[in-house]
Design a protein around this motif. Structure first.
Motif, PDB file in Angstrom:
ATOM      1  N   GLY A 152       0.883  -1.176   0.135  1.00  0.00           N
ATOM      2  CA  GLY A 152      -0.067   0.112   0.145  1.00  0.00           C
ATOM      3  C   GLY A 152       0.868   1.250   0.123  1.00  0.00           C
ATOM      4  N   SER A 153       2.098   1.212   0.427  1.00  0.00           N
ATOM      5  CA  SER A 153       2.907   2.190   0.319  1.00  0.00           C
ATOM      6  C   SER A 153       4.274   1.753  -0.284  1.00  0.00           C
ATOM      7  N   ARG A 154       5.023   3.114  -0.481  1.00  0.00           N
ATOM      8  CA  ARG A 154       6.427   2.690  -1.034  1.00  0.00           C
ATOM      9  C   ARG A 154       7.313   2.408   0.025  1.00  0.00           C
ATOM     10  N   ASP A 155       7.176   2.978   1.155  1.00  0.00           N
ATOM     11  CA  ASP A 155       7.902   2.535   2.502  1.00  0.00           C
ATOM     12  C   ASP A 155       7.473   0.860   2.618  1.00  0.00           C
ATOM     13  N   GLN A 156       6.358   0.419   2.426  1.00  0.00           N
ATOM     14  CA  GLN A 156       6.045  -0.802   2.926  1.00  0.00           C
ATOM     15  C   GLN A 156       6.674  -1.828   1.814  1.00  0.00           C
ATOM     16  N   ALA A 157       6.675  -1.321   0.461  1.00  0.00           N
ATOM     17  CA  ALA A 157       7.044  -2.118  -0.793  1.00  0.00           C
ATOM     18  C   ALA A 157       8.705  -2.322  -0.501  1.00  0.00           C
ATOM     19  N   GLU A 158       9.286  -1.076  -0.202  1.00  0.00           N
ATOM     20  CA  GLU A 158      10.717  -1.147   0.025  1.00  0.00           C
ATOM     21  C   GLU A 158      11.354  -2.029   1.393  1.00  0.00           C
ATOM     22  N   ALA A 159      10.419  -2.255   2.250  1.00  0.00           N
ATOM     23  CA  ALA A 159      10.599  -2.916   3.444  1.00  0.00           C
ATOM     24  C   ALA A 159      10.561  -4.517   3.150  1.00  0.00           C
ATOM     25  N   MET A 160       9.524  -4.659   2.321  1.00  0.00           N
ATOM     26  CA  MET A 160       9.260  -6.111   1.574  1.00  0.00           C
ATOM     27  C   MET A 160      10.577  -6.583   0.992  1.00  0.00           C
ATOM     28  N   ALA A 161      10.908  -5.508  -0.056  1.00  0.00           N
ATOM     29  CA  ALA A 161      12.067  -6.199  -0.953  1.00  0.00           C
ATOM     30  C   ALA A 161      13.403  -6.192  -0.251  1.00  0.00           C
ATOM     31  N   GLU A 162      13.475  -5.480   0.763  1.00  0.00           N
ATOM     32  CA  GLU A 162      14.782  -5.476   1.720  1.00  0.00           C
ATOM     33  C   GLU A 162      14.727  -6.743   2.549  1.00  0.00           C
ATOM     34  N   TYR A 163      13.574  -6.930   2.965  1.00  0.00           N
ATOM     35  CA  TYR A 163      13.330  -8.462   3.731  1.00  0.00           C
ATOM     36  C   TYR A 163      13.792  -9.567   2.886  1.00  0.00           C
ATOM     37  N   TYR A 164      13.025  -9.538   1.623  1.00  0.00           N
ATOM     38  CA  TYR A 164      13.479 -10.731   0.764  1.00  0.00           C
ATOM     39  C   TYR A 164      14.822 -10.560   0.320  1.00  0.00           C
ATOM     40  N   LYS A 165      15.572  -9.862   0.107  1.00  0.00           N
ATOM     41  CA  LYS A 165      16.985  -9.905  -0.204  1.00  0.00           C
ATOM     42  C   LYS A 165      17.667 -10.435   1.005  1.00  0.00           C
ATOM     43  N   ASN A 166      17.294 -10.124   2.147  1.00  0.00           N
ATOM     44  CA  ASN A 166      18.067 -10.727   3.426  1.00  0.00           C
ATOM     45  C   ASN A 166      17.524 -12.197   3.745  1.00  0.00           C
ATOM     46  N   ASN A 167      16.582 -12.763   3.305  1.00  0.00           N
ATOM     47  CA  ASN A 167      15.953 -13.680   3.692  1.00  0.00           C
ATOM     48  C   ASN A 167      15.228 -14.527   2.580  1.00  0.00           C
ATOM     49  N   SER A 168      15.886 -14.593   1.286  1.00  0.00           N
ATOM     50  CA  SER A 168      15.345 -15.063   0.414  1.00  0.00           C
ATOM     51  C   SER A 168      15.322 -16.828   0.275  1.00  0.00           C
ATOM     52  N   ALA A 169      16.306 -17.290   0.915  1.00  0.00           N
ATOM     53  CA  ALA A 169      16.377 -18.816   1.182  1.00  0.00           C
ATOM     54  C   ALA A 169      14.920 -19.467   2.091  1.00  0.00           C
ATOM     55  N   GLU A 170      14.887 -18.497   3.180  1.00  0.00           N
ATOM     56  CA  GLU A 170      13.742 -18.755   4.074  1.00  0.00           C
ATOM     57  C   GLU A 170      12.373 -18.439   3.378  1.00  0.00           C
ATOM     58  N   VAL A 171      12.230 -17.452   2.495  1.00  0.00           N
ATOM     59  CA  VAL A 171      11.210 -17.170   1.731  1.00  0.00           C
ATOM     60  C   VAL A 171      10.847 -18.472   0.977  1.00  0.00           C
ATOM     61  N   TYR A 172      11.931 -18.821   0.054  1.00  0.00           N
ATOM     62  CA  TYR A 172      11.721 -19.968  -1.053  1.00  0.00           C
ATOM     63  C   TYR A 172      11.255 -21.229  -0.170  1.00  0.00           C
ATOM     64  N   GLY A 173      12.148 -21.396   1.177  1.00  0.00           N
ATOM     65  CA  GLY A 173      11.665 -22.741   1.585  1.00  0.00           C
ATOM     66  C   GLY A 173      10.224 -22.725   2.142  1.00  0.00           C
ATOM     67  N   LYS A 174       9.597 -21.621   2.333  1.00  0.00           N
ATOM     68  CA  LYS A 174       8.383 -21.555   3.005  1.00  0.00           C
ATOM     69  C   LYS A 174       7.436 -21.813   1.778  1.00  0.00           C
ATOM     70  N   VAL A 175       7.656 -21.148   0.676  1.00  0.00           N
ATOM     71  CA  VAL A 175       6.710 -21.165  -0.724  1.00  0.00           C
ATOM     72  C   VAL A 175       6.551 -22.520  -0.891  1.00  0.00           C
ATOM     73  N   ILE A 176       8.011 -23.149  -1.216  1.00  0.00           N
ATOM     74  CA  ILE A 176       7.915 -24.676  -1.480  1.00  0.00           C
ATOM     75  C   ILE A 176       7.171 -25.519  -0.482  1.00  0.00           C
ATOM     76  N   GLY A 177       7.366 -25.355   0.715  1.00  0.00           N
ATOM     77  CA  GLY A 177       6.611 -25.902   1.906  1.00  0.00           C
ATOM     78  C   GLY A 177       5.246 -25.796   1.643  1.00  0.00           C
ATOM     79  N   ALA A 178       4.801 -24.722   1.601  1.00  0.00           N
ATOM     80  CA  ALA A 178       3.268 -24.608   1.269  1.00  0.00           C
ATOM     81  C   ALA A 178       2.790 -25.347   0.278  1.00  0.00           C
ATOM     82  N   PHE A 179       3.349 -25.384  -0.949  1.00  0.00           N
ATOM     83  CA  PHE A 179       3.030 -26.071  -2.120  1.00  0.00           C
ATOM     84  C   PHE A 179       3.030 -27.475  -1.833  1.00  0.00           C
ATOM     85  N   ALA A 180       3.959 -27.990  -1.052  1.00  0.00           N
ATOM     86  CA  ALA A 180       4.415 -29.323  -0.895  1.00  0.00           C
ATOM     87  C   ALA A 180       3.019 -29.835   0.217  1.00  0.00           C
ATOM     88  N   SER A 181       2.839 -28.951   1.303  1.00  0.00           N
ATOM     89  CA  SER A 181       1.675 -29.277   2.203  1.00  0.00           C
ATOM     90  C   SER A 181       0.283 -29.406   1.126  1.00  0.00           C
TER      91      SER A 181
END
Length: 195
Positions: A152-181
Motif C-alpha cells: 500500500g505504500s512505497r515504504d512498505q514495498a521497500e521494506a518487503m524488498a529488503e526483507y526478501y533480499k536478506n531472507n530469500s532462502a527462508e522465503v523460498y523454503g516456505k513457499v515450497i513448503g506451502a505447495f508441498a503441504s
C-alpha cells in the motif's frame, strides 16, 4: 584448470572457430584474452597458433569483436552475426567439448551469479500502490522463483524488498513448503491435531 577430457588434438579450422564462438556465447560478459585462452585450451587440445588464427579470422569476418581496454587487457565478445552462427552450428561441437567449457564458464562467473541470484525491485502501480517484484535464480541463471507482492505504500514495498533480499532462502523454503503441504492434502501437523 579442468582436466582435458577430449584428448585428441582439434585441427579443423572451422571446428576451432565454432569452439571459440561457443565459449564467447556462454560468457556473461566480454571475456578477457587470458580467460578465453584458459577456457578453450584448458578443455580442448588446440594448438595455440591455430587458436589465434581462428580468433583473428572471426574478428575479420565480424563474428567476434575485440576491444582494447588497456595495454594489458583486451576483451572479446561474440556479435549478433556470431550468435546466429553458433546457435545454428553448436551441435557440431562434440558434447564432450561443450560440457567442460560450460563448467569452466560457470566457475568463472559463479561468485557474480550468486551475488545476482536474489533480485528485488519496487514498481509503482498508482498513487500509494506499489508492487515488490522478487526473483531467485540458480547458478545457471535459471529463474527458480518469481513473486509479485502488493504493498500500500512505497515504504512498505521497500521494506518487503529488503526483507526478501536478506531472507530469500527462508522465503523460498516456505513457499515450497506451502505447495508441498497443499499437494499432500494439507500439513501433517494439522492432521495430527485433528485426530
Amino acid at each position: 584448470m579442468n582436466k582435458i577430457l577430449y584428448n585428441r588434438e582439434i585441427e579443423d579450422d572451422l571446428m576451432i572457430q565454432f569452439i571459440i564462438l561457443y565459449t564467447l556465447s556462454k560468457a556473461d560478459e566480454p571475456l578477457a584474452y587470458t580467460d578465453l585462452l584458459n577456457t578453450v585450451q584448458g578443455n580442448c587440445e588446440i594448438n595455440f597458433t591455430d587458436l589465434q588464427l581462428g580468433l583473428d579470422n572471426l574478428i575479420q569476418t565480424g563474428h567476434v569483436v575485440s576491444r582494447r581496454l588497456s595495454d594489458m587487457l583486451t576483451v572479446y565478445t561474440v556479435t549478433q552475426k556470431g550468435r546466429y552462427v553458433i546457435d545454428f552450428f553448436y551441435s557440431q561441437i562434440p558434447l564432450i567439448v561443450r560440457e567442460p567449457i560450460d563448467n569452466s564458464i560457470k566457475e568463472l562467473y559463479l561468485e557474480k551469479r550468486r551475488r545476482e541470484a536474489v533480485r528485488a525491485s519496487v514498481t509503482p502501480i498508482n498513487m500509494n500502490e506499489y508492487n515488490t517484484e522478487c526473483e531467485l535464480y540458480d547458478d545457471d541463471k535459471t529463474l527458480v522463483m518469481s513473486l509479485t507482492l502488493y504493498a500500500g505504500s512505497r515504504d512498505q514495498a521497500e521494506a518487503m524488498a529488503e526483507y526478501y533480499k536478506n531472507n530469500s532462502a527462508e522465503v523460498y523454503g516456505k513457499v515450497i513448503g506451502a505447495f508441498a503441504s497443499a499437494g499432500n492434502g494439507g500439513d501433517t501437523d494439522d492432521k495430527q491435531k485433528n485426530v
